[in-house]
Scaffold this motif. Structure first.
Motif, PDB file in Angstrom:
ATOM      1  N   VAL A  36     -51.454 -12.027 -16.170  1.00  0.00           N
ATOM      2  CA  VAL A  36     -50.190 -12.426 -16.785  1.00  0.00           C
ATOM      3  C   VAL A  36     -50.295 -13.881 -17.210  1.00  0.00           C
ATOM      4  N   GLU A  37     -49.924 -14.153 -18.455  1.00  0.00           N
ATOM      5  CA  GLU A  37     -49.970 -15.532 -18.931  1.00  0.00           C
ATOM      6  C   GLU A  37     -48.971 -16.391 -18.173  1.00  0.00           C
ATOM      7  N   ALA A  38     -49.407 -17.562 -17.772  1.00  0.00           N
ATOM      8  CA  ALA A  38     -48.558 -18.465 -17.003  1.00  0.00           C
ATOM      9  C   ALA A  38     -47.257 -18.737 -17.743  1.00  0.00           C
ATOM     10  N   GLY A  39     -46.140 -18.643 -17.021  1.00  0.00           N
ATOM     11  CA  GLY A  39     -44.824 -18.909 -17.594  1.00  0.00           C
ATOM     12  C   GLY A  39     -44.213 -17.742 -18.342  1.00  0.00           C
ATOM     13  N   ALA A  40     -44.899 -16.605 -18.359  1.00  0.00           N
ATOM     14  CA  ALA A  40     -44.404 -15.472 -19.148  1.00  0.00           C
ATOM     15  C   ALA A  40     -43.041 -14.987 -18.692  1.00  0.00           C
ATOM     16  N   GLY A  41     -42.750 -15.105 -17.403  1.00  0.00           N
ATOM     17  CA  GLY A  41     -41.500 -14.563 -16.882  1.00  0.00           C
ATOM     18  C   GLY A  41     -40.371 -15.560 -16.736  1.00  0.00           C
ATOM     19  N   GLU A  42     -40.569 -16.795 -17.170  1.00  0.00           N
ATOM     20  CA  GLU A  42     -39.557 -17.829 -16.941  1.00  0.00           C
ATOM     21  C   GLU A  42     -38.197 -17.458 -17.531  1.00  0.00           C
ATOM     22  N   GLY A  43     -38.190 -16.953 -18.763  1.00  0.00           N
ATOM     23  CA  GLY A  43     -36.928 -16.626 -19.415  1.00  0.00           C
ATOM     24  C   GLY A  43     -36.172 -15.507 -18.738  1.00  0.00           C
ATOM     25  N   ALA A  44     -36.886 -14.660 -18.006  1.00  0.00           N
ATOM     26  CA  ALA A  44     -36.269 -13.544 -17.292  1.00  0.00           C
ATOM     27  C   ALA A  44     -36.133 -13.837 -15.802  1.00  0.00           C
ATOM     28  N   SER A  45     -36.275 -15.110 -15.433  1.00  0.00           N
ATOM     29  CA  SER A  45     -36.127 -15.565 -14.037  1.00  0.00           C
ATOM     30  C   SER A  45     -37.156 -14.944 -13.102  1.00  0.00           C
ATOM     31  N   ILE A  46     -38.381 -14.765 -13.608  1.00  0.00           N
ATOM     32  CA  ILE A  46     -39.478 -14.265 -12.784  1.00  0.00           C
ATOM     33  C   ILE A  46     -40.538 -15.356 -12.702  1.00  0.00           C
ATOM     34  N   ALA A  47     -40.781 -15.869 -11.520  1.00  0.00           N
ATOM     35  CA  ALA A  47     -41.731 -16.962 -11.329  1.00  0.00           C
ATOM     36  C   ALA A  47     -43.163 -16.450 -11.347  1.00  0.00           C
ATOM     37  N   ASP A  48     -44.080 -17.320 -11.704  1.00  0.00           N
ATOM     38  CA  ASP A  48     -45.503 -16.966 -11.666  1.00  0.00           C
ATOM     39  C   ASP A  48     -45.909 -16.484 -10.271  1.00  0.00           C
ATOM     40  N   ALA A  49     -45.307 -17.100  -9.252  1.00  0.00           N
ATOM     41  CA  ALA A  49     -45.657 -16.740  -7.871  1.00  0.00           C
ATOM     42  C   ALA A  49     -45.305 -15.282  -7.586  1.00  0.00           C
ATOM     43  N   ALA A  50     -44.241 -14.780  -8.205  1.00  0.00           N
ATOM     44  CA  ALA A  50     -43.852 -13.384  -7.985  1.00  0.00           C
ATOM     45  C   ALA A  50     -44.891 -12.437  -8.583  1.00  0.00           C
ATOM     46  N   PHE A  51     -45.427 -12.799  -9.745  1.00  0.00           N
ATOM     47  CA  PHE A  51     -46.490 -11.976 -10.335  1.00  0.00           C
ATOM     48  C   PHE A  51     -47.749 -12.025  -9.472  1.00  0.00           C
ATOM     49  N   ALA A  52     -48.075 -13.218  -8.992  1.00  0.00           N
ATOM     50  CA  ALA A  52     -49.267 -13.358  -8.151  1.00  0.00           C
ATOM     51  C   ALA A  52     -49.122 -12.560  -6.860  1.00  0.00           C
ATOM     52  N   GLU A  53     -47.933 -12.604  -6.271  1.00  0.00           N
ATOM     53  CA  GLU A  53     -47.690 -11.856  -5.037  1.00  0.00           C
ATOM     54  C   GLU A  53     -47.824 -10.353  -5.262  1.00  0.00           C
ATOM     55  N   ALA A  54     -47.485  -9.917  -6.478  1.00  0.00           N
ATOM     56  CA  ALA A  54     -47.588  -8.484  -6.814  1.00  0.00           C
ATOM     57  C   ALA A  54     -49.028  -8.059  -7.071  1.00  0.00           C
ATOM     58  N   GLY A  55     -49.930  -9.036  -7.197  1.00  0.00           N
ATOM     59  CA  GLY A  55     -51.344  -8.710  -7.379  1.00  0.00           C
ATOM     60  C   GLY A  55     -51.917  -9.080  -8.727  1.00  0.00           C
ATOM     61  N   ALA A  56     -51.107  -9.696  -9.588  1.00  0.00           N
ATOM     62  CA  ALA A  56     -51.603 -10.092 -10.908  1.00  0.00           C
ATOM     63  C   ALA A  56     -52.341 -11.418 -10.826  1.00  0.00           C
ATOM     64  N   ARG A  57     -53.221 -11.620 -11.772  1.00  0.00           N
ATOM     65  CA  ARG A  57     -53.895 -12.911 -11.929  1.00  0.00           C
ATOM     66  C   ARG A  57     -53.113 -13.709 -12.961  1.00  0.00           C
ATOM     67  N   VAL A  58     -52.553 -14.832 -12.572  1.00  0.00           N
ATOM     68  CA  VAL A  58     -51.808 -15.691 -13.490  1.00  0.00           C
ATOM     69  C   VAL A  58     -52.801 -16.643 -14.144  1.00  0.00           C
TER      70      VAL A  58
END
Length: 374
Positions: A36-58
């Motif tokens: 997942v590209e860094a900052g991709a979820g900011e507009g939808a209130s999803i932090a990079d850390a949440a993607f990383a915790e789910a198993g994605a590579r930020v």
């Protein structure tokens, strides 16, 4: 192992994201690797850390694109921003094929297999993949809230010791997914709701939601029922009869919401300046088709304008105004689409002809979709 990359949106005002932590986990469960590209979820209130915790590579955009077998987006990215993309990689997003033909050609030149999610056929097994339905549902809901915010009066009837406040009169024009949700939301807020559509089959849907159907009767030449449930153009006789009916009805309305779209064509004009002039000052019109040319004369994309004392709301990209929920639904559409065709032995999705041919715009350096070649 398939590599899936989710891009950060670059279109102005776009706050949605194409994956969520929920769908990241599901993709990994299929055996895919997700970046997942860094900052991709900011507009939808999803932090990079949440993607990383789910198993994605930020990662950076270049790192997400490099080696990706499948790139996911909400809106189609600028081809120039996809430097380093692997030839044959899939790009699945809302690609606006009719409005952005030059961009489609550029995807072909880059060797990308571009998949237009808005071309998803309206068949039973593809319902869970249909971004138009999921996003239009939210648009219809938000349109009523936007109207309520601009209206300046109460929606429901209120009986008080000081007197009675009459319920707002809400008229919905176009009873697709957005229109049906607008009807339901208006009813929940206590408005007196009526609705119209060129497709006679929608009469029962309108009534089932407790609204009053407004239809032209006994007029020949109606061509309203198109393929896949979409509306088509009306006959000249029907257009004249509908204009007369709408003119008499619209003058008594407090709020009008227009939702009419015809795929691949400018939005049909439903309300004229003369009809706006018959509405009482303080009334509100919300044009959900404003970005496709508009159903309402004088509507301006991205603005709220006043004509004859009537506010005309023309917000762009309405689903993005509910970015968190819109992203969750869009991401599930993506997952439902890819998982339905996932080949466990190959570790990648393999499209069938019915859906693959419908949504595939480009392949092997060429534009291949019949709707763009006809």
């Amino acid at each position: 192992m398939a590599k899936i990359g989710a891009l950060r949106e670059s279109a102005a005002g776009e706050r949605r994201v194409s994956v969520t932590p929920e769908t990241v986990k599901k993709f990994i469960g299929l055996g895919a690797e997700v970046a997942v590209e860094a900052g991709a979820g900011e507009g939808a209130s999803i932090a990079d850390a949440a993607f990383a915790e789910a198993g994605a590579r930020v990662a950076t955009r270049a790192e997400v694109i490099s080696g990706a077998d499948i790139l996911l987006g909400v809106q189609g990215p600028d081809p120039a921003s996809l430097s380093g993309v692997k030839p044959g990689a899939w790009l699945a997003a809302a690609l606006n094929p009719f409005g952005e033909r030059a961009r489609v050609d550029a995807y072909a030149a880059a060797g990308i297999e571009a998949l237009a999610m808005e071309f998803m056929p309206r068949i039973t097994r593809a319902q869970s993949m249909d971004i138009l339905s999921s996003q239009s549902n939210l648009s219809g809901y938000k349109a009523v809230l936007d109207a309520a915010g601009e209206y300046g009066r109460a929606f429901p009837m209120m009986m008080t010791a000081a007197g009675t406040v009459s319920a707002a009169r809400l008229f919905v024009m176009g009873v697709g997914v957005a229109g049906l949700q607008a009807i339901a939301t208006g009813r929940r807020l206590g408005a007196q709701v009526s609705a119209t559509d060129v497709r006679s089959a929608t009469r029962e849907q309108i009534q089932s939601l407790g609204a009053k159907p407004i239809f032209v009767e006994n007029v020949a030449g109606i061509e309203g029922e198109g393929s896949g449930g979409y509306a088509t153009e009306m006959s000249a006789e029907y257009q004249k009869a509908q204009a007369e009916l709408v003119s008499s009805h619209i003058a008594r309305q407090d709020i009008v919401i227009t939702t009419a779209l015809i795929p691949g064509r400018p939005a049909p004009r439903l309300i004229s300046d003369a009809q706006i002039a018959t509405m009482r000052p303080g009334s509100v019109i919300v044009d959900l088709a404003v970005e496709a040319g508009g159903n309402v004369e004088g509507a301006v994309p991205g603005e709220v304008v006043v004509r004859h004392g009537v506010k005309i709301v023309g917000h762009r990209n309405v689903p993005s105004r509910l970015a968190a929920d819109a992203s969750a639904l869009f991401a599930r559409n993506h997952f439902n689409f890819l998982s339905a065709f996932w080949d466990k032995e190959k570790g990648v999705p393999v499209l069938d002809e019915e859906i693959g041919d419908a949504i595939r715009l480009t392949k092997d350096g060429k534009v291949v979709n019949p709707r763009l070649l006809g």
